[in-house]
Design a protein around this motif. Structure first.
Motif, short mmCIF file in Angstrom:
data_model
loop_
_atom_site.label_atom_id
_atom_site.label_comp_id
_atom_site.label_asym_id
_atom_site.label_seq_id
_atom_site.Cartn_x
_atom_site.Cartn_y
_atom_site.Cartn_z
N GLU A 367 -10.69 41.71 3.17
CA GLU A 367 -11.58 40.58 3.40
C GLU A 367 -11.21 39.40 2.50
OE1 GLU A 367 -15.56 41.93 2.91
OE2 GLU A 367 -15.61 42.96 4.84
N ILE A 368 -10.89 39.68 1.24
CA ILE A 368 -10.54 38.61 0.31
C ILE A 368 -9.22 37.95 0.70
CG2 ILE A 368 -9.87 38.15 -2.10
CD1 ILE A 368 -12.03 40.24 -2.89
N ARG A 369 -8.30 38.72 1.25
CA ARG A 369 -7.04 38.14 1.75
C ARG A 369 -7.27 37.27 2.98
NH1 ARG A 369 -5.32 43.67 1.97
NH2 ARG A 369 -4.40 44.34 -0.01
N GLY A 370 -8.42 37.47 3.63
CA GLY A 370 -8.71 36.70 4.83
C GLY A 370 -8.12 37.29 6.09
N GLU A 375 -6.89 42.49 12.98
CA GLU A 375 -5.79 43.05 12.20
C GLU A 375 -6.20 44.29 11.43
OE1 GLU A 375 -3.51 38.82 11.20
OE2 GLU A 375 -4.65 39.85 9.65
N LEU A 376 -7.50 44.54 11.34
CA LEU A 376 -8.00 45.65 10.55
C LEU A 376 -7.91 46.95 11.33
CD1 LEU A 376 -11.20 43.93 9.10
CD2 LEU A 376 -8.93 44.08 8.06
N ARG A 381 -13.24 48.47 11.07
CA ARG A 381 -14.15 47.69 11.92
C ARG A 381 -15.39 48.49 12.27
NH1 ARG A 381 -9.17 46.71 14.60
NH2 ARG A 381 -9.86 47.89 16.44
N GLN A 382 -15.21 49.78 12.55
CA GLN A 382 -16.35 50.62 12.95
C GLN A 382 -17.31 50.84 11.81
OE1 GLN A 382 -17.10 52.18 15.92
NE2 GLN A 382 -18.81 53.40 15.14
#
Length: 504
Positions: A367-370, A375-376, A381-382
């Motif tokens: 998340e911090i990398r954006g 892409e996750l 995501r789940q």
């Protein structure tokens, strides 16, 4: 009470705190979550600082049993009872990703580890259905579990009615691991500050962390403190804090090679420690913080049980750890509410931080990398989409009713005894009423102190912990030393010390 792992800690390079410094990311908490996140981001080129009020892994990260296992008691079947199979599968895949990352790091860093079969077992026939349910949930989620054969369990010296097994799980020294993480973080360019306590935070116009040594600003903040020390989002009301105990034993005979955890009560957790000869760690007897009649008796119960089943076992170390469990049993990981997307946190590992913390770090770093959502990995995501089911609501209602009951009992109980009271014996504490306010009086190390017995978080009346000699809050699990110094939990402020008297 000091953990076996804490007897000979390796030094880790730290830096003096620089007041007014700005970092890309400030991480509060130098445990597994904070250090893993720090390593990932520092290796990506971020300017990262990790702050901790104490030493490296001073909390649960350095005081657990060192099991790195995907078989976790009855966790999977408990989640499955109220949630779809897809969420259980995501939880397993998250823990698998965390396990793979932490073991790859341990191997690269030269952290010794051993491989074992993990067992979730029933101590009596009453728990066999739970074992079967755990096996079913694990298989459905993609784990290669099996029901242990009778001859596999026949030689165990403690009662086992049935067990589900998972091969190729790991045990290690958690303090060695966290110190290796700290060393890797600094080697990657990270800045490590210990002995720096965070007292508050603001997010406008940019995140600013306020500490006992001054302020530090950041682009992003990660709260990796066991439970967030900032009350935005009211996370303290969505998790429950518990303490559990461990005792290390020297034994005259070889000990079982597996990693064992009972699914029925009272909880018993066992693991061998090969590098120390014939040594066994036994844990269990967890309870809500501040709500035990006597923590010392719970520790002694572990000793009695072990010596009953392992004749000649001699205790060498005793310690405890504090963990948090979310009401829906899935850890909270992500953006802190009302933090404008600049503050993240992780909590609710339910005693399985060695696999949950690294996957939490993987998600926080992503998340911090954006990284874009697409892409996750699917599990990320789940598991990031929280589902609140009726069972979750029920657990939350029950837990918060217990909190309300503990609050009422604490104030009523304090009014039953007024100061002055007899000086407590060494290691003992008592709560009494003085001018309508609860006062905690204890004697530790020959020094008798009186402190406010009202928690500085939300006003719960504290309870004396006779095993660890601390004042514990039965509401949201804050803890304080005999002199009022804050130890852990959501509280940020110390207790006022009212009186101190020494034998000298």
């Amino acid at each position: 009470m000091s953990a076996l792992w804490k007897q000979d800690p390796r030094p880790v390079p730290t830096q003096p705190f620089e007041r007014g410094a700005h970092r890309d990311v400030v991480i509060v908490g130098a445990g597994l979550t904070g250090l893993s996140t720090g390593v990932m981001l520092a290796r990506d080129g971020f300017d990262v600082a990790v702050l901790d009020a104490g030493d490296i892994a001073a909390g649960a990260s350095g005081s657990n049993t060192g099991k790195v296992s995907l078989l976790q008691g009855s966790t999977l079947s408990t989640i499955r009872a109220h949630h779809p199979a897809s969420l259980v599968h995501a939880y397993v895949e998250a823990n698998r990703a965390g396990q793979e990352w932490i073991l790859a790091f341990a191997d690269a860093a030269g952290v010794d580890r051993t491989t074992h079969t993990a067992y979730s077992y029933a101590q009596s026939a009453d728990g066999t259905d739970t074992v079967d349910a755990e096996h079913d949930a694990a298989r459905e989620a993609g784990l290669s579990t099996r029901i242990a054969a009778a001859d596999e369990l026949a030689g165990l010296p403690f009662p086992v009615a049935r067990a589900v097994a998972l091969d190729d799980q790991t045990a290690l020294d958690p303090d060695d691991l966290t110190r290796a993480l700290a060393a890797a973080f600094v080697a990657a360019g990270g800045t490590l500050h210990t002995g720096v306590r965070v007292m508050g935070m603001s997010v406008i116009p940019r995140p600013e962390v306020r500490t006992t040594l001054g302020e530090m600003t950041a682009g992003q903040v990660v709260l990796a403190t066991g439970i967030p020390i900032i009350d935005r989002g009211l996370t303290f009301a969505k998790v429950s804090g518990s303490r559990s105990y461990c005792v290390a034993f020297d034994t005259p005979d070889p000990v079982p090679e597996g990693l064992y955890l009972s699914v029925d009560g009272p909880t018993r957790s066992l693991r061998p420690v090969a590098e120390h000869g014939s040594r066994l760690i036994v844990g269990g007897n967890g309870h809500p913080v501040g709500r035990a009649e006597s923590e010392r008796r719970l520790v002694e119960d572990l000793v009695t049980w072990t010596q009953q089943h392992f004749p000649g076992a001699e205790p060498t170390h005793r310690w405890s750890a504090q963990d948090y469990t979310s009401h829906n049993l899935i850890p909270f990981v992500g953006v802190l509410p009302r933090g404008l997307g600049r503050v993240r946190f992780a909590t609710g590992y339910a005693k399985w931080g060695l696999t949950n913390a690294p996957w939490a770090a993987l998600r926080l770093a992503a998340e911090i990398r954006g990284q874009a959502r697409e892409e996750l990995p699917q599990w990320m995501r789940q598991i990031g989409t929280r589902l609140t089911m009726p069972g979750d609501l029920g657990r939350g209602i029950v837990e918060n009713a217990k909190v309300a009951g503990a609050a009422a009992r604490g104030w009523v109980g304090a009014e039953r005894t007024a100061v002055p009271v007899p000086r407590p014996a060494e290691g003992e504490g008592v709560v009494a009423e003085r001018h309508g306010r609860p006062v905690g009086i204890s004697t530790v190390g020959g020094v008798t102190r009186a402190v406010s017995a009202v928690c500085s978080h939300l006003g719960g009346v504290l309870d004396w912990n006779d095993a660890e000699r601390s004042w514990d809050c039965p509401l949201h699990a804050s803890r304080f030393a005999p002199d009022g110094t804050r130890l852990e939990g959501p509280a940020r402020r110390d207790l006022p010390c009212l009186v101190q008297r020494s034998d000298d």
